[in-house]
Each structure stands twice: as C-alpha cells, then as structure tokens.
Design a protein around this motif. Structure first.
Motif, mmCIF file in Angstrom:
data_model
loop_
_atom_site.group_PDB
_atom_site.id
_atom_site.type_symbol
_atom_site.label_atom_id
_atom_site.label_comp_id
_atom_site.label_asym_id
_atom_site.label_seq_id
_atom_site.Cartn_x
_atom_site.Cartn_y
_atom_site.Cartn_z
ATOM 1 N N ASN A 283 -13.232 -34.424 14.083
ATOM 2 C CA ASN A 283 -13.717 -33.539 13.019
ATOM 3 C C ASN A 283 -15.166 -33.817 12.637
ATOM 4 O O ASN A 283 -15.644 -33.319 11.623
ATOM 5 N N MET A 284 -15.876 -34.595 13.445
ATOM 6 C CA MET A 284 -17.270 -34.928 13.164
ATOM 7 C C MET A 284 -18.162 -34.273 14.222
ATOM 8 O O MET A 284 -17.859 -34.320 15.419
ATOM 9 N N SER A 285 -19.230 -33.679 13.768
ATOM 10 C CA SER A 285 -20.170 -33.012 14.666
ATOM 11 C C SER A 285 -21.290 -33.962 15.047
ATOM 12 O O SER A 285 -21.639 -34.891 14.304
ATOM 13 N N LEU A 286 -21.892 -33.716 16.207
ATOM 14 C CA LEU A 286 -22.982 -34.557 16.694
ATOM 15 C C LEU A 286 -24.274 -34.222 15.963
ATOM 16 O O LEU A 286 -24.462 -33.095 15.467
ATOM 17 N N PRO A 287 -25.191 -35.157 15.880
ATOM 18 C CA PRO A 287 -26.507 -34.848 15.275
ATOM 19 C C PRO A 287 -27.240 -33.772 16.073
ATOM 20 O O PRO A 287 -26.951 -33.526 17.246
ATOM 21 N N GLN A 288 -28.172 -33.144 15.424
ATOM 22 C CA GLN A 288 -28.918 -32.077 16.080
ATOM 23 C C GLN A 288 -29.744 -32.634 17.228
ATOM 24 O O GLN A 288 -30.379 -33.681 17.109
ATOM 25 N N GLY A 289 -29.694 -31.914 18.334
ATOM 26 C CA GLY A 289 -30.457 -32.309 19.503
ATOM 27 C C GLY A 289 -29.731 -33.259 20.436
ATOM 28 O O GLY A 289 -30.246 -33.573 21.509
ATOM 29 N N ILE B 105 -5.930 -28.058 30.521
ATOM 30 C CA ILE B 105 -5.492 -28.359 31.887
ATOM 31 C C ILE B 105 -6.646 -28.023 32.822
ATOM 32 O O ILE B 105 -7.165 -26.898 32.802
ATOM 33 N N VAL B 106 -7.057 -28.994 33.621
ATOM 34 C CA VAL B 106 -8.234 -28.839 34.471
ATOM 35 C C VAL B 106 -7.880 -29.181 35.905
ATOM 36 O O VAL B 106 -6.924 -29.915 36.181
ATOM 37 N N ALA B 107 -8.661 -28.633 36.821
ATOM 38 C CA ALA B 107 -8.570 -28.951 38.243
ATOM 39 C C ALA B 107 -9.690 -29.931 38.577
ATOM 40 O O ALA B 107 -10.870 -29.626 38.354
ATOM 41 N N THR B 108 -9.333 -31.084 39.075
ATOM 42 C CA THR B 108 -10.296 -32.152 39.327
ATOM 43 C C THR B 108 -10.447 -32.387 40.826
ATOM 44 O O THR B 108 -9.602 -32.002 41.634
ATOM 45 N N GLU B 109 -11.525 -33.046 41.164
ATOM 46 C CA GLU B 109 -11.810 -33.370 42.565
ATOM 47 C C GLU B 109 -10.863 -34.461 43.049
ATOM 48 O O GLU B 109 -10.547 -35.405 42.325
ATOM 49 N N SER B 110 -10.427 -34.320 44.283
ATOM 50 C CA SER B 110 -9.551 -35.299 44.900
ATOM 51 C C SER B 110 -9.843 -35.332 46.394
ATOM 52 O O SER B 110 -10.641 -34.536 46.902
ATOM 53 N N SER B 111 -9.211 -36.257 47.071
ATOM 54 C CA SER B 111 -9.427 -36.393 48.509
ATOM 55 C C SER B 111 -8.081 -36.448 49.219
ATOM 56 O O SER B 111 -7.362 -37.453 49.117
ATOM 57 N N PRO B 112 -7.698 -35.402 49.953
ATOM 58 C CA PRO B 112 -8.379 -34.107 50.072
ATOM 59 C C PRO B 112 -7.891 -33.148 48.998
ATOM 60 O O PRO B 112 -6.943 -33.419 48.286
ATOM 61 N N GLY B 113 -8.526 -31.970 48.914
ATOM 62 C CA GLY B 113 -8.082 -30.934 47.992
ATOM 63 C C GLY B 113 -8.468 -31.228 46.554
ATOM 64 O O GLY B 113 -9.492 -31.860 46.274
ATOM 65 N N HIS B 114 -7.643 -30.770 45.642
ATOM 66 C CA HIS B 114 -7.896 -30.971 44.222
ATOM 67 C C HIS B 114 -6.591 -31.358 43.533
ATOM 68 O O HIS B 114 -5.498 -31.116 44.042
ATOM 69 N N ASP B 115 -6.738 -31.953 42.372
ATOM 70 C CA ASP B 115 -5.598 -32.380 41.571
ATOM 71 C C ASP B 115 -5.655 -31.673 40.228
ATOM 72 O O ASP B 115 -6.713 -31.182 39.806
ATOM 73 N N VAL B 116 -4.535 -31.641 39.535
ATOM 74 C CA VAL B 116 -4.426 -30.972 38.244
ATOM 75 C C VAL B 116 -3.955 -31.989 37.215
ATOM 76 O O VAL B 116 -2.976 -32.718 37.441
ATOM 77 N N GLY B 117 -4.664 -32.041 36.109
ATOM 78 C CA GLY B 117 -4.309 -32.975 35.043
ATOM 79 C C GLY B 117 -4.645 -32.396 33.683
ATOM 80 O O GLY B 117 -5.170 -31.280 33.567
ATOM 81 N N ILE B 118 -4.356 -33.171 32.649
ATOM 82 C CA ILE B 118 -4.574 -32.768 31.265
ATOM 83 C C ILE B 118 -5.606 -33.700 30.648
ATOM 84 O O ILE B 118 -5.525 -34.932 30.799
ATOM 85 N N ILE B 119 -6.570 -33.129 29.956
ATOM 86 C CA ILE B 119 -7.603 -33.937 29.303
ATOM 87 C C ILE B 119 -6.972 -34.680 28.129
ATOM 88 O O ILE B 119 -6.410 -34.064 27.214
ATOM 89 N N SER B 120 -7.071 -35.996 28.159
ATOM 90 C CA SER B 120 -6.493 -36.822 27.102
ATOM 91 C C SER B 120 -7.523 -37.320 26.105
ATOM 92 O O SER B 120 -7.161 -37.723 24.997
ATOM 93 N N LEU B 121 -8.790 -37.302 26.470
ATOM 94 C CA LEU B 121 -9.822 -37.790 25.562
ATOM 95 C C LEU B 121 -11.160 -37.197 25.988
ATOM 96 O O LEU B 121 -11.461 -37.105 27.182
ATOM 97 N N ALA B 122 -11.957 -36.788 25.003
ATOM 98 C CA ALA B 122 -13.278 -36.233 25.261
ATOM 99 C C ALA B 122 -14.197 -36.630 24.117
ATOM 100 O O ALA B 122 -13.745 -36.958 23.010
ATOM 101 N N GLY B 123 -15.499 -36.618 24.399
ATOM 102 C CA GLY B 123 -16.458 -36.951 23.364
ATOM 103 C C GLY B 123 -16.946 -38.385 23.456
ATOM 104 O O GLY B 123 -16.910 -39.033 24.509
ATOM 105 N N GLU B 124 -17.387 -38.904 22.319
ATOM 106 C CA GLU B 124 -18.003 -40.223 22.281
ATOM 107 C C GLU B 124 -16.998 -41.355 22.473
ATOM 108 O O GLU B 124 -17.379 -42.450 22.869
ATOM 109 N N LEU B 125 -15.725 -41.109 22.174
ATOM 110 C CA LEU B 125 -14.744 -42.180 22.355
ATOM 111 C C LEU B 125 -14.505 -42.505 23.819
ATOM 112 O O LEU B 125 -13.954 -43.563 24.131
#
Length: 401
Positions: A40-46, A78-98
């Motif tokens: 719930n916290m926004s990043l500083p400007q810029g 739900i995102v498609a990520t790079e894998s070897s070979p092909g691609h994999d599918v997973g769920i984003i569990s954490l994003a941002g500064e943490l």
C-alpha cells in the motif's frame, strides 16, 4: 484454503489452475507465502519499480525472473516464464522492493543474469498447464511401478510437469547412488516426454509433500522454514528429553527441526550449572548427578553404592560443596544439604476459566433423607376423599351400636 487470487472469477470458489477446490495438494496456495507489507506504499517520484519478481511453481518451488518488457505485474498474476526448453507457467508470489530482501536472503546478486518473463499467461497457456497437472498423479504411480520392475532402491516422491507439457521432472529419494539410465529410457518411451531426474533429501521430500505434525499444525518445512539445519541428539540431551526415536523423529524420518528452536536458551541456562558429570566427595562415598531441572535450578544426586536414593540440591549448594572438594575437604553427607524448599508442594488448582472442581469426585455424596414426609398431592387427595354423606352414615351407625 484457496487464496483469493486463484479462486477469483469462479462461482464455486474452486481454483482455476489446480482444480482441487482449495486443498492445495498441487496448487501450493499457502506454502512459503510472504506478506507484502509494502503493497500500500507508493514509490518516490522518479524511481522505477524493481524489475525482478518472484514466481512460485508447484509445491513451493520458487525462482526469480527479470521483467525486461516492463509489464505491469502484481502478486497473483499467472505468467509464462522462460525455461529450457520451451516455457513454464507459474504464479507471481512477490513483486516490488521486497524481492531485493528475498534475493539477499537467498544470496542472489541483484545484477545477476536471470531468466525472463515472456508474457502474462493466456487462456490457452492455462488450459495446457491444467491438463499437464492432471497427468502428474497417474504418471507418478506408473513411474513407481517401472522403478520397482528394475529393482532400483529409490522412491519416486513427486512429479512436476512443465507449464507447456514438454518436460517432466521426477523427484526421488535414495540412500545410495542409483544408476537410473535405463529408467530414463523407460520413462521417455512410456510417457513420450522429456525426462529430468532430480534427487532430494528426506527433509526436502517432506517439505514438498506437506502434512500435519505431532503438534497439530502444518509442517514448518512446508509453510515457512527454508533452511534445513542439521539436528543432533545432543539437542535433545541438553533439553532433558528422553531419547525416544518415535517421539523425536518427524515425518521425514529425521530428528525434528523444532529441537533447535529453543536450544540456545537451554544452553544459556546451563552455563550457570556445574558439569553434569561432576562428582561430590563425601564421607559416606562419592555422589553422582542423576537428574537436572533447568527451570527450578535443581540437581538430584545419589551415592554410587545407593543409586535408588536421590537427594535434591540447589545449584548454589552444589557449587558450595564442590568448592570444599577443591580444597581437599570432603563433605560430611549430602543429606545435610538437602533443599527442603525444593520438595514438591501440592498444587492448588484454581478455577480460572469456569471449569469444574478437580476434586469434585472426592466430595461425599449427600444422603437422602428417607423419613422426610412427602408433599401431599392435591389430585390424589381429591380422588381418595370419601363423600360427605357416607361419613355421616358411618358415624350414626357406630352410635347406635
């Protein structure tokens, strides 16, 4: 138990990906989750948001991926990520500064070369991913049969399909090294898929499968514990626990990880205690330590020729006796130093939460007074009452006689 991210948009609350109705057997909704307290916290400007996200796969497997395309990603996507070979599918569990904190915790450099995220998963990607998940259980059972047919001393504990269904990873446990070259050929011919074998330890196997511990809660290794430290039997000895393997072992067959949680506190408390192997020289003989109570700071001693008779002493008294022994002065008898206040006093339980008295069965029962007159029943009196005319006739007859 399904989280709101994977159950959103469904009428019955069933997760979209695993179709297990919230049991998290394959979706791993609640395994190793991290609370984003900066959401719930926004990043500083810029300042731009960190371009690395943490993606979760089956049974708590996580990895870091770089967002080169600067897509707007949030937890639960739900995102498609790079894998070897092909691609994999997973769920984003954490994003941002943490994510920086998690990368530092797992010793991953912020500028390291990471795999990238292709796109947000389309409906076609999700359908292929869900179909691959449905194949995992029958494939695992068949894989065990093939391993048993080759007489291999290994256990196929889990199977994980890649998101595009082009590769399957077989997780196995084994005590010794296993030659599974023929097994890989049988897997490839039986399942018509690219095969990868990965050996895991017994603790990692328990963390992947999950379960309920003897404490009644979910296993620590499958909910929040990530580093598996070695546990020795000395941890149980320092805490004065009985060396019973059935009670000290967890579901993985190894010593429980929780034995290390309070070990440091016990070690700090034992620093003020004399050595447990200390012997006190007395005029009646040598006394040895039999038992220690860390919380009450008490020690029990007995003579070598009388091991059945124990005497309780405080730590201060034991140190005083050892000081006399250092001066080559034997103590008269340990009975003279017995701590009278250390004797167990009867415990007085209090009714703190509205419970019944613990001694309620010891109270004498009330005696019933059988001589007590019963109260007359008005209905019976009316039925038994004789008519008034009959009473008068009886009295008149008696007078005539």
């Amino acid at each position: 138990m399904a989280c709101t991210n994977c159950s959103s948009g469904t009428q019955d609350g069933a997760p979209k990906g695993c179709n297990n109705k919230g049991s998290c057997g394959t979706g791993s909704c609640n395994k190793l989750t991290v609370f984003d307290w900066l959401s719930n916290m926004s990043l500083p400007q810029g300042q731009e948001s960190f371009d690395v996200v943490e993606v979760r796969f089956k049974n708590g497997r996580k990895d870091f991926y770089r967002n080169h395309e600067k897509m707007s990603l949030s937890i639960g996507d739900i995102v498609a990520t790079e894998s070897s070979p092909g691609h994999d599918v997973g769920i984003i569990s954490l994003a941002g500064e943490l994510v920086k904190v998690q990368m530092k915790k797992k010793k991953v450099a912020l500028d390291a070369e990471l795999l990238k995220i292709y796109r947000k998963a389309t409906q076609k990607d999700i359908d292929i991913w869900s179909e691959a998940r449905k194949r995992e259980e029958p494939v695992r059972m068949r894989a065990r049969e093939l391993a048993i047919a080759l007489n291999l001393e290994m256990k196929i504990s889990d199977v994980e399909f890649q998101g595009d269904g082009s590769k399957a990873t077989f997780y196995y446990t084994a005590n010794d090294r296993v030659d599974f070259r023929q097994l890989i050929k049988d897997f490839a011919r039986e399942f018509s898929i690219r095969v990868e074998m990965k050996q895991v330890g017994f603790r990692q196997e328990a963390s992947r499968l999950g379960g309920i511990g003897s404490c009644g809660r979910e296993l620590c290794c499958s909910t929040w514990l990530t580093d598996f430290r070695s546990v020795n039997t000395s941890a149980a000895r320092y805490q004065q626990l009985s060396l019973n393997p059935q009670k000290l072992a967890g579901q993985c067959g190894k010593l429980k990880c929780c034995l290390n949680y309070e070990l440091d506190t016990y070690l700090d408390a034992l620093q003020s205690f004399p050595d447990l192997e200390t012997k006190i020289k007395t005029e009646k003989g040598t006394a040895v330590c039999q038992k220690v109570d860390i919380f009450k700071e008490l020690m029990w001693f007995s003579y070598e020729n009388q091991p059945a008779h124990w005497y309780v002493l405080s730590v201060a008294q034991v140190k005083e006796m050892l000081e006399k022994n250092k001066k080559n002065k034997p103590v008269s008898a340990i009975e003279d130093f017995v701590n009278e206040t250390a004797k167990e006093e009867p415990k007085n339980f209090q009714n703190a939460v509205g419970q019944d008295d613990l001694n309620r069965f010891d109270k004498p029962k009330k005696k019933n007074n059988r001589n007590k007159k019963r109260k007359p029943n008005p209905n019976n009196n009316n039925n038994n009452k004789k008519p008034s005319n009959q009473k008068n006739t009886n009295t008149n007859a008696n007078k005539k006689q």
